[in-house]
Enzyme design. Structure first.
Site, PDB file in Angstrom:
ATOM      1  N   ALA A  41       0.854  -1.191   0.000  1.00  0.00           N
ATOM      2  CA  ALA A  41       0.000   0.000   0.000  1.00  0.00           C
ATOM      3  C   ALA A  41       0.892   1.243   0.000  1.00  0.00           C
ATOM      4  O   ALA A  41       2.059   1.181   0.388  1.00  0.00           O
ATOM      5  CB  ALA A  41      -0.925   0.012   1.213  1.00  0.00           C
ATOM      6  N   PHE A  42       0.321   2.374  -0.430  1.00  0.00           N
ATOM      7  CA  PHE A  42       1.159   3.568  -0.635  1.00  0.00           C
ATOM      8  C   PHE A  42       1.760   4.090   0.666  1.00  0.00           C
ATOM      9  O   PHE A  42       2.728   4.837   0.649  1.00  0.00           O
ATOM     10  CB  PHE A  42       0.356   4.673  -1.345  1.00  0.00           C
ATOM     11  CG  PHE A  42      -0.319   5.644  -0.417  1.00  0.00           C
ATOM     12  CD1 PHE A  42      -1.542   5.341   0.164  1.00  0.00           C
ATOM     13  CD2 PHE A  42       0.268   6.863  -0.120  1.00  0.00           C
ATOM     14  CE1 PHE A  42      -2.155   6.236   1.027  1.00  0.00           C
ATOM     15  CE2 PHE A  42      -0.343   7.770   0.736  1.00  0.00           C
ATOM     16  CZ  PHE A  42      -1.559   7.448   1.320  1.00  0.00           C
ATOM     17  N   LYS A  43       1.202   3.681   1.807  1.00  0.00           N
ATOM     18  CA  LYS A  43       1.732   4.207   3.070  1.00  0.00           C
ATOM     19  C   LYS A  43       3.186   3.807   3.291  1.00  0.00           C
ATOM     20  O   LYS A  43       3.915   4.487   4.010  1.00  0.00           O
ATOM     21  CB  LYS A  43       0.845   3.784   4.225  1.00  0.00           C
ATOM     22  CG  LYS A  43      -0.530   4.452   4.101  1.00  0.00           C
ATOM     23  CD  LYS A  43      -1.332   4.447   5.358  1.00  0.00           C
ATOM     24  CE  LYS A  43      -2.580   5.315   5.212  1.00  0.00           C
ATOM     25  NZ  LYS A  43      -3.555   4.770   4.219  1.00  0.00           N
ATOM     26  N   ASP A  44       3.638   2.719   2.642  1.00  0.00           N
ATOM     27  CA  ASP A  44       5.056   2.356   2.724  1.00  0.00           C
ATOM     28  C   ASP A  44       5.953   3.462   2.181  1.00  0.00           C
ATOM     29  O   ASP A  44       7.083   3.619   2.639  1.00  0.00           O
ATOM     30  CB  ASP A  44       5.335   1.087   1.897  1.00  0.00           C
ATOM     31  CG  ASP A  44       4.733  -0.164   2.530  1.00  0.00           C
ATOM     32  OD1 ASP A  44       4.675  -0.241   3.767  1.00  0.00           O
ATOM     33  OD2 ASP A  44       4.330  -1.068   1.771  1.00  0.00           O
TER      34      ASP A  44
ATOM     35  N   MET B 267       6.294   5.822   5.086  1.00  0.00           N
ATOM     36  CA  MET B 267       6.628   5.195   6.361  1.00  0.00           C
ATOM     37  C   MET B 267       8.036   4.610   6.349  1.00  0.00           C
ATOM     38  O   MET B 267       8.731   4.640   7.370  1.00  0.00           O
ATOM     39  CB  MET B 267       5.592   4.111   6.659  1.00  0.00           C
ATOM     40  CG  MET B 267       5.344   3.882   8.105  1.00  0.00           C
ATOM     41  SD  MET B 267       4.597   5.277   8.974  1.00  0.00           S
ATOM     42  CE  MET B 267       2.876   4.840   8.954  1.00  0.00           C
TER      43      MET B 267
END
Ligand SMILES: *Cc1c(COP(=O)(O)O)cnc(C)c1O
Length: 477
Positions: free
Chosen positions: A110-113, A116
């Site tokens: 997911a794009f949160k990687d 993060m």
């Protein structure tokens, strides 16, 4: 680069706001002024790898981190085989004049990687320098928690206490979090729903004494480190689209972005990229059925909803009815006036509603922001359509983006749809859309079969306090 609060006052530099996104007066940290990228700057960035580009972009904000140190942090985040695609963010044509921007090649799909992974490195760096530790306490209904755990696992100065609602996440999401065996990752499955989890986090975080005694912190979506790291992929995507043009046509070449939105973090980074000089024509905000933001941008009325009035949809990571980053955009909309921003947010706290229709009518065209809503049926139809016509399977959130993007495609302006998750994460909905079960690949099956490490707990504040007290990291001194 100095940081200020959207409600007034100064907050220090990048490393100061990295651990505290929220200002003491309740406002959010924003840069005192936005750095600018000229055409010459952009051409200079064209030949860089993703990690190098991230150094240049984040470096504009993190002026208190020496460039060599920052280069090491971005190399550790984006250079070391943690992303499936060599180019980190691949772009792929999906027809209808749309291009998919692959932001989901990281460890949790997911794009949160994207943000993060950098934040994990940056936090460790800042804590090392100041000889501190941080115990991250959070609640998750899926993507944020796993992205945080995968970015912070195995680190010396950070531990993670992540609350998740028992039995409410997909098997894949559970496996992604609970399969981590690292000593510093504490998965707590709470008997209750996401709001119960979030309430526990709020109660502990507002107990300032407990918070200080156990060095508690958060890595939530208001964290400015995340916002700054996300700006890099807007610059990257513009560069990759314009690579194909003759050099004389690149300067000022406009593209649009479609952004599946919840907490307004991703699209806020796009707004900043545009304000910094990236030629972005439109920023297309896509909401799901929880369309508080779409309503705001269409009518000027911002009416956050409470948990009971937030629907559980088939694009669950966008099930947000109070967009925590919106205050940063409104600050810009109100001419970066902290007094007016503070007044608006105080009114919001009192009346649970604000009306900014006059300001939006006057100034929104300058910001290029447009919006729309996508429903369950739209999502299914869009997944089916793109599968049939271009052979790509969109995840449900990305499908919301593509659906709303369709209404805003203009001839000659590439529409870049941000891929915020991989479809494998949401296999059930893909099956519902395409009528065929998607078989897990070998990696997915191995993940699902891996042993899991999780502590089950009732929604009980005292038990949680005891659990954290026993396991939190403390500075050796
Ligand atoms: C978090 C998330 C979003 C929403 O992003 P915001 O920055 O909160 O607007 C959209 N899609 C997916 C898959 C997500 O994980």
């Amino acid at each position: 680069m100095q940081y200020i609060s959207t409600r007034g006052g100064t907050l220090g530099q990048y490393c100061d706001v990295l651990l505290e996104g929220l200002a003491p007066n309740g406002g959010l940290a924003v840069p005192a002024s936005l750095p600018q990228l000229s055409n010459e700057d952009l051409e200079r960035l064209r030949s860089l790898s993703y990690a190098e580009l991230a150094t240049e972009v984040i470096g504009l904000f993190a002026t208190d981190i020496p460039r060599d140190d920052l280069a090491r942090l971005t190399e550790a985040a984006y250079g070391g085989g943690k992303f499936a695609a060599d180019e980190i963010v691949p772009l792929n044509d999906i027809g209808e004049e749309m291009t998919l921007v692959g932001l989901s090649e990281g460890p949790t799909l997911a794009f949160k990687d994207m943000a993060m992974q950098f934040l994990g490195e940056a936090l460790e760096y800042v804590l090392e320098k100041s000889d501190r530790v941080l115990n991250v306490l959070g609640a998750t209904s899926g993507d944020t928690g796993s992205a945080a755990e995968h970015a912070l696992r195995g680190r010396d100065r950070v531990s993670v206490f992540m609350l998740s609602p028992q039995g409410r996440m997909s098997a894949f999401q559970r496996a992604q979090m609970y399969s981590l065996q690292d000593e510093n990752v504490h998965n707590i499955a709470v008997e209750g729903n996401f709001d119960d989890c979030q309430n526990l986090v709020k109660r502990l975080s507002s107990d300032l004494e407990f918070k200080r005694a156990h060095s508690l912190g958060a890595v939530n979506s208001i964290n400015f480190g995340r916002i700054s790291a996300q700006i890099a992929y807007y610059v990257w995507a513009w560069l990759r689209v314009t690579d194909a043009l003759p050099a004389s046509e690149r300067a000022g070449f406009e593209v649009s972005f479609a952004v599946p939105s919840g907490n307004f973090g991703n699209i806020l980074s796009g707004h900043y990229a545009r304000s910094m000089g990236i030629p972005i024509r439109k920023l297309v905000l896509a909401s799901n059925e929880n369309n508080v933001l779409d309503e705001f941008f269409r009518t000027g009325h911002y009416r956050p909803r409470n948990a009971e009035n937030t629907l559980a949809t088939s694009s669950p990571s966008m099930d947000v009815s109070r967009a925590s980053n919106l205050e940063r955009f409104v600050f810009d909309l109100l001419g970066r006036d902290p007094k007016r921003t503070a007044a608006s947010w105080h009114e919001l706290e009192e009346r649970d509603e604000i009306n900014l229709s006059a300001e939006l009518e006057r100034f929104l065209p300058e910001f290029g922001l447009v919006s729309g809503t996508s429903t369950h049926d739209d999502r299914l139809a869009t997944i089916r359509d793109f599968s049939a016509k271009s052979g790509v399977t969109l995840d449900p959130h990305t499908a919301d983006g593509a659906k709303v993007a369709r209404d805003h495609v203009e001839p000659g302006v590439p529409m870049l749809v941000l891929e915020t998750a991989k479809p494998a994460k949401f296999a059930d909905l893909i099956t519902e859309a395409l009528g065929v079960a998607i078989e897990p690949d070998a990696d997915t099956q191995a993940l699902l079969d891996a042993p899991q490490r999780v502590t089950k707990m009732p929604a009980d504040e005292q038990q949680l306090r005891d659990y954290i007290s026993e396991r939190a990291l403390h500075t050796s001194a």
